[in-house]
Scaffold this motif. Structure first.
Motif, mmCIF file in Angstrom:
data_model
loop_
_atom_site.group_PDB
_atom_site.id
_atom_site.type_symbol
_atom_site.label_atom_id
_atom_site.label_comp_id
_atom_site.label_asym_id
_atom_site.label_seq_id
_atom_site.Cartn_x
_atom_site.Cartn_y
_atom_site.Cartn_z
ATOM 1 N N VAL A 1 39.601 -66.973 -1.901
ATOM 2 C CA VAL A 1 41.013 -67.338 -1.789
ATOM 3 C C VAL A 1 41.145 -68.819 -1.423
ATOM 4 O O VAL A 1 41.864 -69.568 -2.059
ATOM 5 N N GLU A 2 40.410 -69.243 -0.408
ATOM 6 C CA GLU A 2 40.448 -70.653 -0.010
ATOM 7 C C GLU A 2 39.515 -71.416 -0.936
ATOM 8 O O GLU A 2 38.341 -71.597 -0.648
ATOM 9 N N ASP B 1 54.961 -79.705 -2.814
ATOM 10 C CA ASP B 1 55.531 -78.680 -3.693
ATOM 11 C C ASP B 1 55.595 -79.118 -5.149
ATOM 12 O O ASP B 1 55.764 -78.286 -6.037
ATOM 13 N N SER C 1 41.099 -80.154 -12.373
ATOM 14 C CA SER C 1 41.178 -78.700 -12.240
ATOM 15 C C SER C 1 42.529 -78.145 -12.679
ATOM 16 O O SER C 1 42.639 -76.993 -13.034
ATOM 17 N N GLY C 2 43.562 -78.979 -12.646
ATOM 18 C CA GLY C 2 44.883 -78.444 -12.975
ATOM 19 C C GLY C 2 45.494 -77.650 -11.841
ATOM 20 O O GLY C 2 46.591 -77.115 -11.973
ATOM 21 N N ASN C 3 44.796 -77.561 -10.722
ATOM 22 C CA ASN C 3 45.361 -76.857 -9.573
ATOM 23 C C ASN C 3 45.868 -77.890 -8.567
ATOM 24 O O ASN C 3 45.080 -78.640 -7.992
ATOM 25 N N MET D 1 62.750 -75.867 -3.752
ATOM 26 C CA MET D 1 61.678 -75.192 -3.005
ATOM 27 C C MET D 1 62.069 -75.076 -1.529
ATOM 28 O O MET D 1 61.925 -74.021 -0.912
ATOM 29 N N ARG E 1 63.008 -71.561 1.005
ATOM 30 C CA ARG E 1 62.480 -71.256 2.348
ATOM 31 C C ARG E 1 63.633 -71.090 3.324
ATOM 32 O O ARG E 1 63.647 -70.161 4.150
ATOM 33 N N ARG F 1 52.677 -71.370 -10.195
ATOM 34 C CA ARG F 1 52.034 -71.669 -8.907
ATOM 35 C C ARG F 1 53.069 -71.893 -7.806
ATOM 36 O O ARG F 1 52.872 -71.505 -6.662
ATOM 37 N N ARG F 2 54.175 -72.542 -8.147
ATOM 38 C CA ARG F 2 55.214 -72.775 -7.129
ATOM 39 C C ARG F 2 55.775 -71.454 -6.646
ATOM 40 O O ARG F 2 55.983 -71.264 -5.443
ATOM 41 N N ASN G 1 45.661 -71.138 -16.912
ATOM 42 C CA ASN G 1 45.150 -71.789 -15.704
ATOM 43 C C ASN G 1 45.511 -71.055 -14.409
ATOM 44 O O ASN G 1 45.142 -71.493 -13.324
#
Lengths: 458, 573
Positions: free
Chosen positions: A17-18, A106, A149-151, B213, B217, B272-273, B295
């Motif tokens: 996960v991490e 974000d 990585s695209g992350n 975003m 929250r 992902r967001r 991805n």
């Protein structure tokens, strides 16, 4: 048995996960090592193991790792840009004078080719700031340029402290005052917005402290106060957990914010742009974490006319922690030239000049114990140049982040985009993109003021 | 259920009869012939895919009053059953659209209070209206519903129009207009990354993904606090009363995990967001309208998020692009775009390969492209069973309606798609759709053969379209109209269409392109310049002498009904 399985699952599960960002090992041999903090070491080897600088010395040996012969080449710490908007999907939440609740983390765009271009200019870390539309803008994020990585979370430097953007002067007054008819309309209004924000934050802090104290009492049923991440972030600033990076030009307003911060007990503040910083250099040295400036860029609007190319040198000679930043997807590709300009005007030493783009911005971002110089134990963010990086002829050859090579001039294929449009052969290129992006996303409400005032938009 | 509805209908008719002052209660005898003769149908001898991967040959399906009575090869047919001979036909469970905007109207823009501070807008102005119920904006008679039903969609989760938190979704069936067609209300909390903007200057807060975003929250955490206050107040005396806030209250079912957030997210970055918010706040999540997954597959799996893949595919501008004569650089660029395009077609296959039981979302795509796009996805690796599951059982499970929808089994709702061939065959057309027990018949066009492919111009038996037409189109922004002036041009047609100018004030006009008449179908397209963008508008519909009924579709905004009437030809006077 069952317990063991569960334990095993937890261990493996957490590992997955991490996600770990890549860490590399490499031995760079025979370079002229510009440590920045410990002088220049000729014909020296640097051994990197698992992302960290393990050893600096002569005749180092290591087995099973890549060896790079850097004979005749220069090795310097990865360049750090304390003011950038690269790799962001949005820059300005320009709709409120205080937006301390928004987080640049974000909106990271991990596909931005700007990251690769920065790597090609030796930049390994950039401070991705919120824009300057608001008196108190969003929480910025320090990025390590682990392009590929695209992350988005792989880009975040997780061990960097939190930072936040403030802005004084023409931008917030134009956007909110003239644009929307709300405070701040003047520089006085900007100060009032910031003061009111901090005072409200103090009340917010007290409300939650009272609530949490009441919770501990037996039989008590306290009502929780409303939640506000906006105010909580300001509380965190007051508690010294967040470093302010404030967009500013004029000496009077720089001094104003120093006074406001002192009044509220805030010492973690860096000023950005600071074109009139030379007028308040002693104050900046005494009360702040420094100034991050341009080498020679000014006159793009009224408040930026009183400027000088000697600014960086004057600040430095007055013991202000000084850095040179890009605020631009173009300048970020050759910050070493920008630093060189400060040297040309202010006769700084090589070491002082390199500090402008390495250890000093690291200090301003609160990461100087981890990066910004070549020292044993530090993270292996490194650049190899074919000549001295302050020579106009020098070209970066290889750039490493955490010991992993992300740029190599000899393996630099034409198209390094990670992702391309599925339909368009030529993706739109915005002519203004090379300009400063502080006011990104903010259209000008007044268009008849003459081009010269507004073509540059920090 | 149906009986109750039937009684209700009778009651209404009785009341209507009284109101109209009729003396005798003839209404009960259905003088207009609106009521169907029977609610029992036997669809005989078809190839029936009862569930993904399970196919019966020469099977019969018996339907009674909206319920599947039996399926099999040896079924006795009751006397009152209407027979449908389906010897050469292929039957699938009615398709389920996981997230649709069909028939959903846009709420009126929120009224802005005088001197509103744009940094502190009301929730309505900011697009935060979680208390709204999509059914209040749903028009079951909207032509979009017929358009989707024609492609086999019988059940859909409809999501509201509006801003970032527009309201609660509902599940409806695309059945007969005599029913409300509601299966379940308030089943999900619709959410998206959309800023409403507007206003002078810089718009209202939140105006970018940054503010949106943060606002999610804020709304979520304050709803938690509000719920806590309510609970305390209910159980303890001597406490200040809770301030009732309808945004917070509307979020309670999300906090309690009774309903998921149906979050529109297209790219992997948006996915992902959503997942980072989900991780932080803990709500249940359905990702709707996803277009890129490669991805983020492991993250989707880790979060156990449900996925509704968009039925929209990028326009193919590239696979047939000419490469000869291009520079090496342009050649490489073109190759990368081709790869990127082809990869977009493989997203469904990738989800299937990863074992993620995804459904589809029609949201933002055109109904006319539905079957074509699904076949492109299967041509790019999605299996037939995977496709059927994504249209039936998977969305049924995601929506929590698997008990009564998604397969052809005794006791399930009578929703069927009856096609002229296996779903993957290019020639297969939808011949009938059974939705909520009602049969909808469609004209099946004969297989195209080279000779009479496109009738561009005055082919035999085509209608006459020359002349000036007045048209009206109902869009969420209101009703607008203009004229279409069509003239003959060689073998084809040319024309000009006028419309309300997007920049406000007066009419603008564009050239009508690709005017095509085939049978009595007229279609054409035109471009509208708005805010520096060029919008492509496509119009298609049926001509009946001097009446035209069809749809106007805007690529990203959905399709809207359009009606036109030909002005009498002057020579006729």
């Amino acid at each position: 048995m069952k317990k063991i399985i569960i334990a095993a699952l937890m261990v493996f599960g957490f590992g997955r996960v991490e996600s770990q960002t890549p860490k590399g090992s490499v031995l760079i041999k025979n370079a002229t090592v510009l440590t920045v903090t410990k002088g220049t070491l000729e014909n020296t080897d640097v051994l990197v193991e698992n992302g960290l600088i393990k050893k600096i010395g002569k005749n180092l040996q290591a087995s099973n790792i890549q060896v790079i012969d850097a004979t005749g080449k220069y090795l310097m710490p990865g360049i750090i840009d304390a003011h950038s908007h690269v790799a962001l999907d949005a820059v300005n939440e320009a709709t409120a004078p205080i937006t301390s609740e928004v987080r640049m983390s974000d909106v990271i765009d991990p596909y931005d080719i700007g990251l690769y271009r920065a790597l090609a200019g030796g930049v390994t870390i950039s401070h991705a700031l919120h824009g300057s539309a608001n008196a108190i803008g969003g929480q910025s994020v320090t990025l390590k340029h682990r392009y590929g990585s695209g992350n988005p979370s792989d880009l975040v430097m997780t061990d960097a402290p939190r930072t936040i953007k403030f802005a004084l002067g023409e931008n917030p007054t134009r956007v909110h005052g003239r644009g929307n008819g709300i405070q701040p309309r003047t520089r006085m209004g900007v100060e009032a917005v910031i003061r009111n924000g901090f005072n409200e934050a103090l009340q917010y802090k007290k409300a939650w402290e009272d609530y949490n104290a009441a919770l501990k009492q037996k039989g008590a049923n306290p009502i929780p106060p409303a939640y506000s991440e906006r105010l909580q972030s300001l509380v965190d600033i007051l508690d010294g957990k967040v470093i302010i990076h404030c967009h500013s030009y004029r000496a009077d307003e720089i001094y104003m914010l120093i006074k406001v911060c002192r009044e509220f007990g805030i010492s973690k503040i860096v000023f950005q742009h600071v074109n009139e910083g030379f007028k308040v250099a002693p104050e900046l040295a005494e009360y702040t974490m420094g100034a991050s400036v341009f080498a020679d860029w000014w006159a793009y609007k009224f408040e930026v006319y009183y400027s000088t190319a000697y600014n960086a040198a004057i600040l430095m000679e007055n013991n202000v922690i000084t850095s040179i930043n890009s605020d631009s997807g173009e300048l970020i590709r050759h910050l070493y030239h920008e630093a060189g300009k400060a040297q040309r005007y202010g006769q700084l030493t090589d070491e002082q000049t390199l500090a402008l783009i390495t250890i000093n911005p690291a200090k301003q971002l609160g990461i100087a114990d981890k990066v910004g110089s070549i020292e044993e134990g530090k993270q292996a963010d490194l650049v190899i140049f074919d000549g001295h990086p302050l020579s106009v002829y020098a070209i970066p050859q290889m750039t490493f982040v955490d010991g992993v090579k992300y740029f190599d001039v000899n393996e630099d294929s034409d198209d390094r985009r990670l992702k391309v449009s599925a339909t368009e052969a030529l993706e739109p290129i915005y002519l203004k993109e090379h300009e400063h992006r502080c006011m990104h996303g903010v259209d000008f409400f007044f268009t008849n003021f003459g081009r010269n005032l507004f073509t540059h938009e920090h | 259920m149906l009986n109750a509805q039937f009684r209700k209908k009778v009651k209404l008719l009785v009341m209507a009869a009284f109101i109209l002052g009729l003396q005798d209660l003839v209404a009960q005898s259905d003088p207009k012939g609106e009521r169907r003769v029977t609610g029992t149908y036997a669809i005989q001898n078809a190839t029936v895919t009862t569930a993904p991967g399970k196919t019966l040959s020469k099977a019969t399906i018996l339907i009674k009053n909206g319920i599947i009575e039996s399926v099999g090869t040896n079924i006795s047919i009751p006397k009152d059953a209407q027979l449908i001979l389906a010897d050469s036909l292929y039957i699938y469970p009615g398709f389920i659209d996981g997230a649709s905007s069909a028939g959903v109207g846009k709420p009126a823009d929120a009224e802005r209070p005088a001197n509103m501070d744009p940094s502190k807008p009301t929730d309505e102005v900011a697009g935060i209206t979680p208390w709204r119920n999509v059914l209040d904006y749903f028009d079951k008679n909207n032509s979009q519903i017929g358009d989707w039903r024609k492609n086999g969609v019988t059940i859909a989760q409809i999501v509201p129009e509006g801003g970032m938190l527009p309201g609660k979704s509902a599940i409806v069936t695309f059945g007969h207009s005599s029913s409300s067609n509601v299966i379940a209300a308030q089943v999900g909390m619709s959410a998206r990354f959309r800023a409403l903007g507007g206003g002078r200057g810089y718009g209202v807060y939140p105006g970018t993904p940054l503010g949106i975003m943060a606002k999610y929250r804020d709304v979520y955490k304050n709803a938690e606090i509000s719920a806590k206050h309510n609970r305390l107040f209910a159980s303890t005396s001597g406490l200040a009363r809770p301030e009732i806030n309808k945004t917070s209250e509307a979020m309670y079912p999300v906090l309690d995990k009774n309903i998921p957030m149906v979050f529109e997210a297209s790219s992997d970055i948006e996915v992902r967001r959503v997942l980072s918010l989900q991780k932080e706040l803990g709500f249940r999540v359905v990702l709707a309208g996803v277009t890129e997954v490669d991805n983020v597959i492991s993250e989707i799996k880790a979060a156990n998020a449900a996925v509704l893949l968009s039925m929209k595919l990028p326009e193919d501008k590239i696979t047939k692009a000419k490469t000869e004569g291009l520079s090496e650089e342009m050649m490489q660029r073109t190759k990368r775009i081709q790869e990127s395009y082809e990869n977009m077609l493989k997203q469904a296959a990738k989800l299937e390969a990863a074992g993620i039981p995804f459904g589809f979302a029609g949201l933002g795509s055109k109904s006319a492209d539905m079957l074509k796009n699904l076949r492109i996805m299967t041509a790019n690796g999605l299996s037939e069973n995977g496709l059927v599951a994504a249209l039936t059982t998977n969305p049924a499970n995601i929506l929590g309606i698997g008990k009564f929808a998604g397969t052809i089994e005794k006791g399930k709702l009578a929703n069927l798609v009856i096609m002229t061939g296996p779903i993957l065959s290019e020639d297969a057309q939808v011949k009938h759709v059974v939705a909520d027990g009602y049969i909808f018949d469609y004209e099946v066009k004969p297989k195209k053969n080279g000779n009479e492919a496109k009738t561009n111009g005055s082919g035999n038996g085509t209608v006459s379209i020359e002349g000036v037409w007045d048209y009206v189109s109902d869009t969420p922004a209101g009703s607008s109209g203009g004229t279409m002036d069509i003239k003959r041009d060689g073998n084809g047609y040319k024309g000009t269409i006028t419309y309300d100018s997007p920049s406000g004030g007066g009419k603008a006009s564009s050239e009508m392109k690709n005017i095509t008449v085939s049978g009595n179908t007229l279609s054409f397209s035109f471009g509208v310049a708005a805010n520096g963008m060029s919008l492509d508008v496509e119009v298609s519909g049926e001509v009946n002498v001097s009446q035209f009924t069809g749809n106007l579709s805007l690529t990203d905004y959905g399709s809207f009904p359009l009606k036109a009437t030909k002005k009498p030809n002057q020579s006729n006077f």
